[in-house]
Design a protein around this motif. Sequence first.
Motif, PDB file in Angstrom:
ATOM      1  N   MET A 150      14.778  11.138 -22.891  1.00 39.12           N
ATOM      2  CA  MET A 150      13.789  11.445 -23.929  1.00 39.12           C
ATOM      3  C   MET A 150      14.273  10.878 -25.256  1.00 39.12           C
ATOM      4  SD  MET A 150      13.005  15.411 -22.839  1.00 39.12           S
ATOM      5  CE  MET A 150      11.614  15.546 -23.956  1.00 39.12           C
ATOM      6  N   ASN A 151      13.685   9.763 -25.677  1.00 37.05           N
ATOM      7  CA  ASN A 151      14.095   9.084 -26.911  1.00 37.05           C
ATOM      8  C   ASN A 151      12.987   9.196 -27.953  1.00 37.05           C
ATOM      9  OD1 ASN A 151      15.141   7.440 -28.885  1.00 37.05           O
ATOM     10  ND2 ASN A 151      14.885   5.535 -27.756  1.00 37.05           N
ATOM     11  N   ASN A 152      13.207  10.065 -28.963  1.00 39.05           N
ATOM     12  CA  ASN A 152      12.216  10.230 -30.050  1.00 39.05           C
ATOM     13  C   ASN A 152      10.820  10.406 -29.487  1.00 39.05           C
ATOM     14  OD1 ASN A 152      13.429  10.291 -32.553  1.00 39.05           O
ATOM     15  ND2 ASN A 152      13.514   8.086 -32.769  1.00 39.05           N
ATOM     16  N   VAL A 153      10.696  11.301 -28.520  1.00 37.83           N
ATOM     17  CA  VAL A 153       9.527  11.222 -27.651  1.00 37.83           C
ATOM     18  C   VAL A 153       8.298  12.003 -28.123  1.00 37.83           C
ATOM     19  CG1 VAL A 153      10.225  13.119 -26.134  1.00 37.83           C
ATOM     20  CG2 VAL A 153       8.875  11.243 -25.213  1.00 37.83           C
ATOM     21  N   PHE A 154       8.491  13.098 -28.857  1.00 37.76           N
ATOM     22  CA  PHE A 154       7.344  13.938 -29.205  1.00 37.76           C
ATOM     23  C   PHE A 154       6.992  13.941 -30.689  1.00 37.76           C
ATOM     24  CE2 PHE A 154       8.734  16.655 -25.387  1.00 37.76           C
ATOM     25  CZ  PHE A 154       7.919  15.942 -24.516  1.00 37.76           C
ATOM     26  N   GLU A 155       7.995  13.878 -31.555  1.00 34.87           N
ATOM     27  CA  GLU A 155       7.798  14.180 -32.979  1.00 34.87           C
ATOM     28  C   GLU A 155       6.687  13.353 -33.631  1.00 34.87           C
ATOM     29  OE1 GLU A 155      10.292  14.288 -37.193  1.00 34.87           O
ATOM     30  OE2 GLU A 155      11.329  13.773 -35.331  1.00 34.87           O
ATOM     31  N   TYR A 156       6.607  12.069 -33.307  1.00 33.08           N
ATOM     32  CA  TYR A 156       5.641  11.206 -33.978  1.00 33.08           C
ATOM     33  C   TYR A 156       4.328  11.047 -33.219  1.00 33.08           C
ATOM     34  CZ  TYR A 156       9.135   9.979 -37.398  1.00 33.08           C
ATOM     35  OH  TYR A 156      10.048  10.052 -38.418  1.00 33.08           O
ATOM     36  N   PHE A 157       4.246  11.686 -32.059  1.00 37.42           N
ATOM     37  CA  PHE A 157       3.065  11.474 -31.225  1.00 37.42           C
ATOM     38  C   PHE A 157       2.260  12.745 -30.959  1.00 37.42           C
ATOM     39  CE2 PHE A 157       6.322   8.362 -30.270  1.00 37.42           C
ATOM     40  CZ  PHE A 157       5.635   7.175 -30.474  1.00 37.42           C
ATOM     41  N   LEU A 158       2.844  13.897 -31.292  1.00 38.84           N
ATOM     42  CA  LEU A 158       2.165  15.169 -31.050  1.00 38.84           C
ATOM     43  C   LEU A 158       2.253  16.037 -32.294  1.00 38.84           C
ATOM     44  CD1 LEU A 158       3.710  16.020 -27.540  1.00 38.84           C
ATOM     45  CD2 LEU A 158       1.529  14.883 -27.970  1.00 38.84           C
ATOM     46  N   ASP A 159       1.243  16.910 -32.502  1.00 37.28           N
ATOM     47  CA  ASP A 159       1.363  17.863 -33.601  1.00 37.28           C
ATOM     48  C   ASP A 159       2.341  18.960 -33.190  1.00 37.28           C
ATOM     49  OD1 ASP A 159       0.019  19.857 -32.067  1.00 37.28           O
ATOM     50  OD2 ASP A 159      -1.931  19.191 -32.809  1.00 37.28           O
ATOM     51  N   GLN A 180       2.181  22.144 -32.551  1.00 37.78           N
ATOM     52  CA  GLN A 180       1.793  23.012 -31.447  1.00 37.78           C
ATOM     53  C   GLN A 180       1.939  22.278 -30.107  1.00 37.78           C
ATOM     54  OE1 GLN A 180      -2.102  24.737 -31.896  1.00 37.78           O
ATOM     55  NE2 GLN A 180      -1.998  25.898 -29.996  1.00 37.78           N
ATOM     56  N   GLU A 181       1.540  21.017 -30.082  1.00 33.53           N
ATOM     57  CA  GLU A 181       1.656  20.227 -28.862  1.00 33.53           C
ATOM     58  C   GLU A 181       3.119  19.942 -28.528  1.00 33.53           C
ATOM     59  OE1 GLU A 181      -0.747  17.016 -30.259  1.00 33.53           O
ATOM     60  OE2 GLU A 181      -2.430  17.556 -28.947  1.00 33.53           O
ATOM     61  N   GLN A 182       3.925  19.723 -29.559  1.00 31.85           N
ATOM     62  CA  GLN A 182       5.354  19.513 -29.338  1.00 31.85           C
ATOM     63  C   GLN A 182       5.986  20.744 -28.690  1.00 31.85           C
ATOM     64  OE1 GLN A 182       7.740  17.798 -32.618  1.00 31.85           O
ATOM     65  NE2 GLN A 182       5.780  17.379 -33.629  1.00 31.85           N
ATOM     66  N   ALA A 183       5.651  21.928 -29.238  1.00 25.53           N
ATOM     67  CA  ALA A 183       6.207  23.171 -28.688  1.00 25.53           C
ATOM     68  C   ALA A 183       5.793  23.353 -27.236  1.00 25.53           C
ATOM     69  CB  ALA A 183       5.747  24.356 -29.532  1.00 25.53           C
ATOM     70  N   ARG A 184       4.536  23.057 -26.942  1.00 26.66           N
ATOM     71  CA  ARG A 184       4.047  23.175 -25.567  1.00 26.66           C
ATOM     72  C   ARG A 184       4.806  22.218 -24.644  1.00 26.66           C
ATOM     73  NH1 ARG A 184      -0.013  20.539 -22.342  1.00 26.66           N
ATOM     74  NH2 ARG A 184      -0.268  19.002 -24.019  1.00 26.66           N
ATOM     75  N   ALA A 185       5.022  20.991 -25.104  1.00 18.87           N
ATOM     76  CA  ALA A 185       5.708  19.995 -24.290  1.00 18.87           C
ATOM     77  C   ALA A 185       7.160  20.392 -24.036  1.00 18.87           C
ATOM     78  CB  ALA A 185       5.636  18.634 -24.973  1.00 18.87           C
ATOM     79  N   TRP A 186       7.840  20.899 -25.062  1.00 16.92           N
ATOM     80  CA  TRP A 186       9.234  21.305 -24.888  1.00 16.92           C
ATOM     81  C   TRP A 186       9.346  22.506 -23.949  1.00 16.92           C
ATOM     82  CZ3 TRP A 186      13.288  18.589 -25.281  1.00 16.92           C
ATOM     83  CH2 TRP A 186      13.407  17.585 -26.247  1.00 16.92           C
ATOM     84  N   GLU A 187       8.407  23.428 -24.047  1.00 20.68           N
ATOM     85  CA  GLU A 187       8.403  24.562 -23.112  1.00 20.68           C
ATOM     86  C   GLU A 187       8.261  24.065 -21.675  1.00 20.68           C
ATOM     87  OE1 GLU A 187       8.916  27.678 -23.303  1.00 20.68           O
ATOM     88  OE2 GLU A 187       8.647  28.282 -25.398  1.00 20.68           O
ATOM     89  N   PHE A 188       7.396  23.083 -21.482  1.00 18.60           N
ATOM     90  CA  PHE A 188       7.178  22.515 -20.156  1.00 18.60           C
ATOM     91  C   PHE A 188       8.445  21.833 -19.657  1.00 18.60           C
ATOM     92  CE2 PHE A 188       5.605  19.422 -17.081  1.00 18.60           C
ATOM     93  CZ  PHE A 188       4.706  20.193 -16.343  1.00 18.60           C
ATOM     94  N   ILE A 189       9.095  21.075 -20.526  1.00 20.49           N
ATOM     95  CA  ILE A 189      10.346  20.408 -20.155  1.00 20.49           C
ATOM     96  C   ILE A 189      11.400  21.446 -19.762  1.00 20.49           C
ATOM     97  CG2 ILE A 189      12.280  19.044 -21.043  1.00 20.49           C
ATOM     98  CD1 ILE A 189       9.854  17.323 -20.538  1.00 20.49           C
ATOM     99  N   ALA A 190      11.546  22.471 -20.589  1.00 20.05           N
ATOM    100  CA  ALA A 190      12.567  23.484 -20.335  1.00 20.05           C
ATOM    101  C   ALA A 190      12.306  24.258 -19.043  1.00 20.05           C
ATOM    102  CB  ALA A 190      12.648  24.457 -21.515  1.00 20.05           C
ATOM    103  N   CYS A 191      11.051  24.409 -18.684  1.00 18.26           N
ATOM    104  CA  CYS A 191      10.694  25.139 -17.461  1.00 18.26           C
ATOM    105  C   CYS A 191      10.874  24.291 -16.202  1.00 18.26           C
ATOM    106  CB  CYS A 191       9.244  25.621 -17.537  1.00 18.26           C
ATOM    107  SG  CYS A 191       8.983  26.991 -18.665  1.00 18.26           S
ATOM    108  N   ASN A 192      10.762  22.971 -16.336  1.00 16.95           N
ATOM    109  CA  ASN A 192      10.735  22.117 -15.149  1.00 16.95           C
ATOM    110  C   ASN A 192      11.951  21.218 -14.958  1.00 16.95           C
ATOM    111  OD1 ASN A 192       7.955  22.484 -13.754  1.00 16.95           O
ATOM    112  ND2 ASN A 192       7.471  22.381 -15.937  1.00 16.95           N
ATOM    113  N   VAL A 193      12.695  20.971 -16.016  1.00 21.30           N
ATOM    114  CA  VAL A 193      13.952  20.227 -15.858  1.00 21.30           C
ATOM    115  C   VAL A 193      15.031  21.264 -15.573  1.00 21.30           C
ATOM    116  CG1 VAL A 193      15.582  18.627 -16.945  1.00 21.30           C
ATOM    117  CG2 VAL A 193      13.137  18.420 -17.398  1.00 21.30           C
ATOM    118  N   ARG A 194      15.125  21.664 -14.325  1.00 20.12           N
ATOM    119  CA  ARG A 194      15.975  22.784 -13.929  1.00 20.12           C
ATOM    120  C   ARG A 194      16.872  22.476 -12.733  1.00 20.12           C
ATOM    121  NH1 ARG A 194      16.866  27.177 -17.286  1.00 20.12           N
ATOM    122  NH2 ARG A 194      15.060  27.371 -18.675  1.00 20.12           N
ATOM    123  N   LYS A 195      16.870  21.236 -12.277  1.00 22.15           N
ATOM    124  CA  LYS A 195      17.687  20.866 -11.120  1.00 22.15           C
ATOM    125  C   LYS A 195      19.167  20.961 -11.500  1.00 22.15           C
ATOM    126  CE  LYS A 195      18.092  17.172  -7.677  1.00 22.15           C
ATOM    127  NZ  LYS A 195      17.574  15.833  -7.295  1.00 22.15           N
TER     128      LYS A 195
END
Length: 301
Positions: free
Chosen positions: A218-227, A229-244
């Motif tokens: 993940m290289n500078n992936v959300f900050e400039y492309f999502l507001d 609220q969308e950034q928070a949603r995306a990070w929650e999704f990452i934290a829930c699914n990158v669990r291997k």
Amino acid sequence: MDLEAARRAVLAAVRGTCAADLPRLLHWMRNNSDFDEFMVSNNDVVLKNIAEELRNCLPIEAMLSSEHQAIQKIHQNPLPMIHVDAFLYDDEFVDSLCEEGKMSRSYCTVCGSYKTASLEFISHSFSLMELKFLYQHVLPDLTGKVVVDVGSRLGAVLFAGYLYSSASQLYGVEMNADFCQLQEMMIAKYQFIDRIKVVHADICTQASLLQKADVVVMNNVFEYFLDRQEQARAWEFIACNVRKRGSFLVTVPSLKESLSKLQMDIQLSQWVEEMQLNYDVCMEKDVDRDALEQIHLYRIL
């Protein structure tokens, strides 16, 4: 001659140099370009060729009109900022563009005066130096592993992973259809199709892909492309699914920096362990230490 024998031979040659010539010898070893041919591989040449082809397909700022939100955020920055894609333009290339008057490293703080300040450059891609550092020094052996690049943009992480690693599959997840098309064009031309796949999608629809990944980048992936609220949603999704357990997460900037801006309640100590990196192993000429230190590696607990 193996590494240890070569090292002894070089040291013997240095120690055998007369005292009067030793400073000049050491200066030559540090600064001469005679060693450059040993530092450039065929894979480097392939990546540079890809970068050249992509430059010819894009405006000089390497941003598309379809990237409305990213363009708006760059313009809203308190200080002047321009996007310079590090994969497409290394420092030497930027210097040549500045000499031609096509780009500038500074801006006038008072119109019409000589009072200038440095422009802030931002890139959403890794440079060739950073890509080599990532695959040759940061990540472990990737034989049989799955790599997922979140926001693969021009495909630099994918192409470098194909050339510099033995990863079995490299997936790029990219929301912008135009960038997906550019990546597919390079994949077809350079016959990367056996190990690289580009997914045109929002990462928040790719739970199963993240769950099977051995490495997520993940290289500078959300900050400039999502507001926010969308950034928070995306990070929650990452934290829930990158669990291997035992898999790796590579981020720029650090997780702490990215998440602190969003005031999120993700318990990093229960999710990841940051791995210490040796930034001195990169032997590239004119290494950008600051850029390397922006790369962070985490092991999933």
